[in-house]
Design a protein around this motif. Structure first.
Motif, PDB file in Angstrom:
ATOM      1  N   ASP A  73       0.789  -1.217  -0.081  1.00  0.00           N
ATOM      2  CA  ASP A  73      -0.132  -0.012  -0.208  1.00  0.00           C
ATOM      3  C   ASP A  73       1.007   1.313   0.023  1.00  0.00           C
ATOM      4  N   GLU A  74       1.152   1.841  -0.970  1.00  0.00           N
ATOM      5  CA  GLU A  74       1.964   3.153  -1.379  1.00  0.00           C
ATOM      6  C   GLU A  74       1.710   4.125  -0.203  1.00  0.00           C
ATOM      7  N   LEU A  75       0.457   4.424  -0.191  1.00  0.00           N
ATOM      8  CA  LEU A  75       0.141   5.583   0.544  1.00  0.00           C
ATOM      9  C   LEU A  75       0.584   5.396   2.010  1.00  0.00           C
ATOM     10  N   ASP A  76       0.062   4.027   2.705  1.00  0.00           N
ATOM     11  CA  ASP A  76       0.482   3.737   3.964  1.00  0.00           C
ATOM     12  C   ASP A  76       1.985   3.597   4.099  1.00  0.00           C
ATOM     13  N   PHE A  77       2.891   3.122   3.134  1.00  0.00           N
ATOM     14  CA  PHE A  77       4.230   3.073   3.240  1.00  0.00           C
ATOM     15  C   PHE A  77       4.645   4.609   3.423  1.00  0.00           C
ATOM     16  N   ARG A  78       4.245   5.397   2.626  1.00  0.00           N
ATOM     17  CA  ARG A  78       4.986   6.796   2.663  1.00  0.00           C
ATOM     18  C   ARG A  78       4.426   7.705   3.653  1.00  0.00           C
ATOM     19  N   SER A  79       3.302   7.305   4.106  1.00  0.00           N
ATOM     20  CA  SER A  79       2.611   7.912   5.047  1.00  0.00           C
ATOM     21  C   SER A  79       3.327   7.508   6.677  1.00  0.00           C
ATOM     22  N   ARG A  80       3.905   6.423   6.831  1.00  0.00           N
ATOM     23  CA  ARG A  80       4.376   6.015   7.891  1.00  0.00           C
ATOM     24  C   ARG A  80       5.806   6.722   7.921  1.00  0.00           C
ATOM     25  N   ALA A  81       6.334   6.680   6.602  1.00  0.00           N
ATOM     26  CA  ALA A  81       7.808   7.161   6.462  1.00  0.00           C
ATOM     27  C   ALA A  81       7.777   8.688   7.134  1.00  0.00           C
ATOM     28  N   VAL A  82       6.702   9.488   6.471  1.00  0.00           N
ATOM     29  CA  VAL A  82       6.649  10.920   6.726  1.00  0.00           C
ATOM     30  C   VAL A  82       6.136  11.077   8.255  1.00  0.00           C
ATOM     31  N   ALA A  83       5.573  10.128   8.667  1.00  0.00           N
ATOM     32  CA  ALA A  83       5.147  10.375  10.049  1.00  0.00           C
ATOM     33  C   ALA A  83       6.285  10.271  10.881  1.00  0.00           C
ATOM     34  N   PHE A  84       7.406   9.117  10.655  1.00  0.00           N
ATOM     35  CA  PHE A  84       8.667   9.158  11.533  1.00  0.00           C
ATOM     36  C   PHE A  84       9.522  10.559  11.191  1.00  0.00           C
ATOM     37  N   ARG A  85       9.645  10.960   9.894  1.00  0.00           N
ATOM     38  CA  ARG A  85      10.243  11.867   9.486  1.00  0.00           C
ATOM     39  C   ARG A  85       9.886  13.262  10.172  1.00  0.00           C
ATOM     40  N   ASP A  86       8.882  13.622  10.419  1.00  0.00           N
ATOM     41  CA  ASP A  86       8.094  14.632  10.981  1.00  0.00           C
ATOM     42  C   ASP A  86       8.043  14.551  12.535  1.00  0.00           C
ATOM     43  N   ALA A  87       7.778  13.460  12.999  1.00  0.00           N
ATOM     44  CA  ALA A  87       7.857  13.390  14.518  1.00  0.00           C
ATOM     45  C   ALA A  87       9.267  13.584  15.175  1.00  0.00           C
ATOM     46  N   ALA A  99      16.268  15.768  13.819  1.00  0.00           N
ATOM     47  CA  ALA A  99      16.905  14.656  13.959  1.00  0.00           C
ATOM     48  C   ALA A  99      16.716  14.061  12.423  1.00  0.00           C
ATOM     49  N   ASP A 100      17.515  13.083  12.178  1.00  0.00           N
ATOM     50  CA  ASP A 100      17.708  12.691  10.828  1.00  0.00           C
ATOM     51  C   ASP A 100      16.876  11.280  10.815  1.00  0.00           C
ATOM     52  N   VAL A 101      16.157  10.540   9.829  1.00  0.00           N
ATOM     53  CA  VAL A 101      15.601   9.414   9.845  1.00  0.00           C
ATOM     54  C   VAL A 101      16.016   8.785   8.587  1.00  0.00           C
ATOM     55  N   TYR A 102      16.692   7.666   9.038  1.00  0.00           N
ATOM     56  CA  TYR A 102      17.199   6.630   7.920  1.00  0.00           C
ATOM     57  C   TYR A 102      16.343   5.596   7.828  1.00  0.00           C
ATOM     58  N   TYR A 103      15.797   5.480   6.709  1.00  0.00           N
ATOM     59  CA  TYR A 103      15.048   4.148   6.396  1.00  0.00           C
ATOM     60  C   TYR A 103      16.003   3.114   6.242  1.00  0.00           C
ATOM     61  N   ALA A 118      13.371   8.998  -1.474  1.00  0.00           N
ATOM     62  CA  ALA A 118      14.195  10.278  -1.860  1.00  0.00           C
ATOM     63  C   ALA A 118      13.183  11.428  -1.893  1.00  0.00           C
ATOM     64  N   GLU A 119      12.072  11.064  -2.400  1.00  0.00           N
ATOM     65  CA  GLU A 119      10.929  12.070  -2.748  1.00  0.00           C
ATOM     66  C   GLU A 119      10.454  12.595  -1.114  1.00  0.00           C
ATOM     67  N   ASP A 120      10.517  11.872  -0.287  1.00  0.00           N
ATOM     68  CA  ASP A 120       9.809  12.171   0.955  1.00  0.00           C
ATOM     69  C   ASP A 120      10.842  12.579   2.153  1.00  0.00           C
ATOM     70  N   GLY A 121      12.040  12.862   1.620  1.00  0.00           N
ATOM     71  CA  GLY A 121      12.958  13.629   2.475  1.00  0.00           C
ATOM     72  C   GLY A 121      13.625  12.606   3.629  1.00  0.00           C
ATOM     73  N   LEU A 122      13.810  11.369   3.488  1.00  0.00           N
ATOM     74  CA  LEU A 122      14.403  10.549   4.447  1.00  0.00           C
ATOM     75  C   LEU A 122      15.600  10.160   4.061  1.00  0.00           C
ATOM     76  N   HIS A 123      16.514   9.680   4.930  1.00  0.00           N
ATOM     77  CA  HIS A 123      17.716   9.192   4.499  1.00  0.00           C
ATOM     78  C   HIS A 123      17.660   7.752   4.222  1.00  0.00           C
ATOM     79  N   LEU A 124      18.816   6.973   4.010  1.00  0.00           N
ATOM     80  CA  LEU A 124      18.792   5.471   3.471  1.00  0.00           C
ATOM     81  C   LEU A 124      19.793   4.925   4.053  1.00  0.00           C
ATOM     82  N   ASP A 125      19.240   3.669   4.982  1.00  0.00           N
ATOM     83  CA  ASP A 125      20.391   3.056   5.580  1.00  0.00           C
ATOM     84  C   ASP A 125      20.728   1.863   4.771  1.00  0.00           C
TER      85      ASP A 125
END
Length: 477
Positions: A73-87, A99-103, A118-125
């Motif tokens: 579920d793309e919207l679910d995945f991305r909303s969870r990523a953004v929720a961590f980024r913003d929180a 703080a920096d959030v690395y997926y 990349a589009e949602d502004g997270l880092h990547l581990d």
């Protein structure tokens, strides 16, 4: 001493002779009910009773892409990523500017997923050259990528240096020299973070608890190896020590372990400042936040995780008399896991007699331990539901098993499925977005399933299904 079996705890002699319903598993009043915490946010039942996700019916997905099938579920995945980024940005804004959030890409990575990150502004581990290649291909800026691993090859380190990754997490005293030498050959200064084993054992399966002393990751704080690692890095001009890193395990619901870990990591941070005159700019507290696989689990929301970690870090820095360094974290499962379910087709069903007159129903599907090894490997629990229709039949204690030539080939150990579950039904197992495709195999020469994403009524392939031709192409004949 407990007896074990190579196929996992489920295959230990005597482990399956009695149908014991887990304490957390209750017979459902309605076998069609979907517990919201187990499913991605757009999953629902249609008026006819079939599952729909992202506006797409599972029958359409099965007809288009076949089964087994990982459905993201793309919207679910991305909303969870953004929720961590913003929180985390909000919780740490006043402490250290954010703080920096690395997926944590080991959970699941494809080019499309890297593009979302990349589009949602997270880092990547990343933890291998392959994950690094996918991240770069997906458009993640090299400076926002970290390379992990306890035994990184020289080729992987060289690739990371040439790409210009933001940091390499060094894992041993020996690796410090390898990274420094390779950086010297290329005329660059390598940004590194030192992985520290802080002696905290998360309350989880021993195979996924990674901060106790007797394990392969990091430099031990208790033995003095971490301090030696700091001195060794600082002595190499080819290295720039960005900070310290700790990861205490996976599928964690208790914040107590993070509190102890942060205290010990910040103690080393203070020691570096006072003994070497160097103020390190950051610490990484890792990931491991749990998700709900069954009704037993109650995961914390990102805002609560971030808020409690911010309180812990602020308090510990105040006690130790140091400025708050920038913090980074590495959620993987908590983003990918709930966003995905695996869709199977039921083949055969059978009932078997157990001790004391008990009976268990076996529901066999067209996948198995090749697409989800976690039940056999970790004794993990999952849930399931019939996805192609509603049922008015009562729920019966069932075990969902795969098609492989292995008694330990179990996907869902215990679930109440409708008594009329039958061949041709579609069955969905939620919470399979983390590690299932990443750890998938070709056991019995079974091709690995496709991964498709759904969004707003449309679907597309993220990773295509393997075919027998793919398997034959790898066989030199």
């Amino acid at each position: 001493m407990s007896r074990t079996h190579e196929a996992g705890q489920l295959h230990t002699p005597g482990s399956s002779s009695i149908a014991v319903v887990p304490a957390w598993l209750r017979p459902p009043a309605d076998v069609n009910e979907l517990l919201p915490q187990l499913w991605s946010r757009t999953v629902e039942r249609t008026p006819a009773g079939a599952l729909r996700v992202g506006g797409v019916d599972v029958a359409e997905l099965a007809a288009t892409y076949g089964t087994p099938l990982y459905v993201v579920d793309e919207l679910d995945f991305r909303s969870r990523a953004v929720a961590f980024r913003d929180a985390f940005a909000d919780a740490f804004a006043d402490l250290c500017g954010g703080a920096d959030v690395y997926y944590a890409s080991k959970a699941f990575l494809a080019t499309g997923v890297a593009r979302w990150i990349a589009e949602d502004g997270l880092h990547l581990d990343t933890s291998s050259g392959g994950e690094l290649a996918l991240g770069l291909r997906g458009g993640v800026l090299p400076g926002r990528i970290a390379l992990h691993g306890n035994n990184k090859s020289r080729a992987e380190i060289a690739t990371a240096l040439e790409a210009g990754v933001g940091r390499i997490v060094v894992d041993s005293l020996e690796e410090i020299d390898v990274v420094a030498d390779l950086a010297h050959e290329r005329g660059v200064v390598a940004p590194v973070v030192l992985r520290v084993t802080v002696g905290v054992e998360a309350h989880t399966h021993s195979y996924i608890a990674t901060a106790h002393e007797d394990q392969k990751f990091g430099l031990s704080l208790g033995s003095g190896a971490a301090e030696a690692g700091v001195a060794k890095v600082l002595a190499r001009p080819e290295l720039d020590l960005h900070g310290l890193h700790s990861h205490i395990g996976s599928q964690i619901f208790d914040m107590g372990g993070f509190e102890v870990s942060a205290r010990r990591l910040l103690g080393l941070h203070r020691s570096v400042e006072r003994e070497h005159g160097v103020t390190l700019p950051e610490i990484d507290l890792g990931g491991g936040y749990g998700i709900a696989y069954t009704s037993e689990h109650a995961p914390l929301p990102p805002a609560e995780i971030a808020g409690r970690l911010a309180e812990i870090v602020a308090r510990e820095c105040l006690v130790q008399g140091i400025a708050v360094p920038r913090v980074s974290v590495e959620p993987g499962r908590a983003i990918a896991g709930p966003s995905t379910f695996t869709l199977y087709e039921v083949g055969t069903t059978k009932e078997v007699a157990l001790d004391a007159g008990a009976r268990r129903r076996y529901v066999s599907v067209d996948g198995g331990m090749s697409d989800n090894i976690r039940t056999a490997l970790y004794d993990a629990d999952y849930s399931a539901t019939i996805a192609s229709r509603a049922s008015s039949a009562p729920g019966v204690l069932s075990r969902v098993v795969g098609k492989h030539c292995e008694s330990g080939d179990v996907i869902v150990k215990d679930e109440f499925l409708p008594a009329d579950a039958r061949a041709g039904d579609l069955l969905a197992v939620p919470g399979t977005g983390a590690y299932c495709r990443s750890m998938a195999s070709n056991y019995n020469q079974v091709p690995r399933p496709a991964v498709v994403s759904v969004r707003e009524g449309s679907s597309r392939v993220l990773v295509r299904r393997e075919t027998p031709a793919d398997l034959l192409a790898l066989d030199a004949g």
